[in-house]
Design an enzyme around this catalytic site. Structure first.
Site, short mmCIF file in Angstrom:
data_model
loop_
_atom_site.label_atom_id
_atom_site.label_comp_id
_atom_site.label_asym_id
_atom_site.label_seq_id
_atom_site.Cartn_x
_atom_site.Cartn_y
_atom_site.Cartn_z
N CYS A 118 0.80 -1.24 0.00
CA CYS A 118 0.00 0.00 0.00
C CYS A 118 0.83 1.28 0.00
CB CYS A 118 -1.01 0.00 1.14
SG CYS A 118 -0.29 -0.09 2.78
N LYS A 191 -6.75 -9.21 10.41
CA LYS A 191 -6.68 -7.75 10.30
C LYS A 191 -8.04 -7.24 9.86
CE LYS A 191 -4.15 -4.11 7.93
NZ LYS A 191 -3.09 -3.84 6.96
N ARG A 201 -2.45 5.99 7.99
CA ARG A 201 -2.46 6.27 6.54
C ARG A 201 -1.85 7.63 6.24
NH1 ARG A 201 -8.07 2.98 5.22
NH2 ARG A 201 -7.23 1.01 6.02
N ARG A 213 -10.95 -0.91 1.77
CA ARG A 213 -10.25 -2.19 1.85
C ARG A 213 -11.18 -3.34 2.27
NH1 ARG A 213 -5.39 0.20 1.14
NH2 ARG A 213 -4.30 1.37 2.78
N LYS A 244 -5.43 -7.41 14.85
CA LYS A 244 -5.28 -5.99 14.64
C LYS A 244 -6.61 -5.37 14.27
CE LYS A 244 -2.81 -2.94 11.66
NZ LYS A 244 -2.15 -2.81 10.41
N SER A 270 -2.64 2.85 15.24
CA SER A 270 -2.44 4.30 15.24
C SER A 270 -3.61 5.08 15.84
CB SER A 270 -2.18 4.76 13.81
OG SER A 270 -3.25 4.40 12.96
N TYR A 309 2.68 2.11 19.31
CA TYR A 309 3.40 3.37 19.12
C TYR A 309 3.80 3.96 20.47
CZ TYR A 309 1.65 2.61 14.49
OH TYR A 309 1.40 2.04 13.28
C1 PBG Z 1 -0.67 -1.68 5.68
C2 PBG Z 1 -0.80 -1.53 7.12
C3 PBG Z 1 -1.77 -0.80 7.84
C4 PBG Z 1 -1.39 -0.86 9.16
C5 PBG Z 1 -0.23 -1.63 9.23
N1 PBG Z 1 0.11 -2.08 7.95
C6 PBG Z 1 -2.92 0.01 7.49
C7 PBG Z 1 -3.94 -0.24 6.51
O1 PBG Z 1 -4.40 -1.35 6.30
O2 PBG Z 1 -4.34 0.77 5.94
C8 PBG Z 1 -2.11 -0.16 10.28
C9 PBG Z 1 -1.30 0.34 11.35
C10 PBG Z 1 -1.90 1.31 12.26
O3 PBG Z 1 -3.01 1.84 12.10
O4 PBG Z 1 -1.20 1.56 13.21
N2 PBG Z 1 -1.33 -2.65 5.04
#
Ligand code: PBG
Length: 320
Positions: A118, A191, A201, A213, A244, A270, A309
């Site tokens: 991505c 996920k 993002r 997604r 996640k 995040s 984080y």
């Molecule tokens: C990429 C990815 C994402 C995260 C980790 N690897 C985001 C997404 O699917 O847009 C999220 C991490 C976060 O929000 O801390 N595929």
């Protein structure tokens, strides 16, 4: 009758009966790497988190290790994006350069790399787009190349986060046939399609330019499906299973821990970080207490390790 307060009356007794502990070894901090020199770019929606060029990244990681850290998760942001994510497997790509520098400087430190397209695609989707939809099998072959390039650069663990089907199998085969049979795969097996990824993002400049997604990430409503996903990834060769986001999904963490008995990772994402930071900046919550309580809850639910984080700061708050 039991008097429950008997076991709460002193710190020593409370420590003796404590069922869950959070240690420094449980924590993994994510880092964002950019091209250039002496570059540090703040991420507005994640106060305290920045993107670093490799030279400054090494300084950040050095300080992180001094706090007692042993592992980090690394994301690359390439200078150029294109339709087919060519930067994701370039031998001199940003993440490959960062991994080489990290392993040279800190050979004992465990370098985990995020494997996804991505941040490398011009459209921001986690795969190759054909007729406005993400093509699973074309994407998987690129992911296998990317993972192999990370291992070649020296990555200790590769962590695919794309949610394509069969990518663990493809990555395992490509690592094994190139003598990287000892590089473990940490699969973002479960996920969810979550709004809690918003700030990431911005950090990774990876928002999809059209659509969402939902055709590859999981529906937040589902729990049985999480078990099916995780079981299949273990069958394909995953060494770690990740859930996640973390906080809104601790039921999933607990369920997978009980049913899979496999090394389990919770990703405190995040948006979870941003909410706590924002409230802490306003002094609406006590940041240290709220963070340590949340991380402990993830361990109590069954996580063996936590990507957060807040990891670096939490190391400073934890006694060894
Ligand atoms: C990429 C990815 C994402 C995260 C980790 N690897 C985001 C997404 O699917 O847009 C999220 C991490 C976060 O929000 O801390 N595929």
């Amino acid at each position: 009758m039991k008097r429950f307060r008997r076991l709460r009356q002193s710190a020593a007794i409370r420590n003796l009966v404590q069922e869950t502990t959070l240690t420094k070894h449980d924590l993994i901090q994510p880092f964002f790497v950019i091209e250039g020199n002496n570059k540090r770019e703040e991420i507005e929606s994640m106060p305290g988190i920045a993107r670093y060029s490799v030279d400054l990244l090494l300084k950040e990681v050095e300080a992180y290790i001094k706090q007692g850290a042993q592992a980090g998760l690394f994301f690359g942001l390439p200078k150029k994006k294109n339709e087919t994510a060519m930067g994701s497997y370039a031998s001199n790509g940003i993440i490959q350069k960062a991994v080489k520098a990290l392993k040279k400087e800190f050979p004992e430190f465990c370098v985990i790399t995020d494997v996804c397209l991505c941040a490398y695609t011009s459209h921001g989707h986690c795969g190759i787009v054909k007729n406005k939809s993400v093509d699973n099998d074309k994407t998987v072959s690129i992911l296998a190349k990317a993972a192999l390039s990370h291992a070649t650069a020296g990555a200790d663990i590769v962590a695919p986060s794309d949610m394509m089907d069969f990518r663990v199998k493809a990555i395992r085969e490509s690592l094994d046939s190139n003598s990287y049979e000892n590089v473990p795969i940490m699969s973002y097996a479960v996920k969810y399609n979550s709004a809690f990824y918003g700030p990431f993002r911005e950090a990774a400049d990876s928002a999809p330019q059209f659509g969402d997604r939902k055709t590859y990430q999981m529906d937040p409503a589902n729990s049985d499906e999480a078990l099916r996903e995780a079981k299949q990834d273990l069958k394909e060769g995953a060494d770690f299973i990740m859930v996640k986001p973390a906080l809104a999904y601790l039921d999933i963490v607990a369920r997978l821990k009980q049913e899979l008995a496999a090394p389990l990772v919770a990703y405190n994402v995040s948006g979870e970080y941003a909410m706590v930071k924002a409230a802490a900046i306003k002094k609406w919550v006590d940041e240290e207490s709220v963070v340590l309580e949340s991380l402990l809850a993830m361990k109590r639910a069954g996580a063996n390790m936590i990507i957060s984080y807040h990891a670096s700061e939490a190391l400073g708050w934890l006694t060894p």
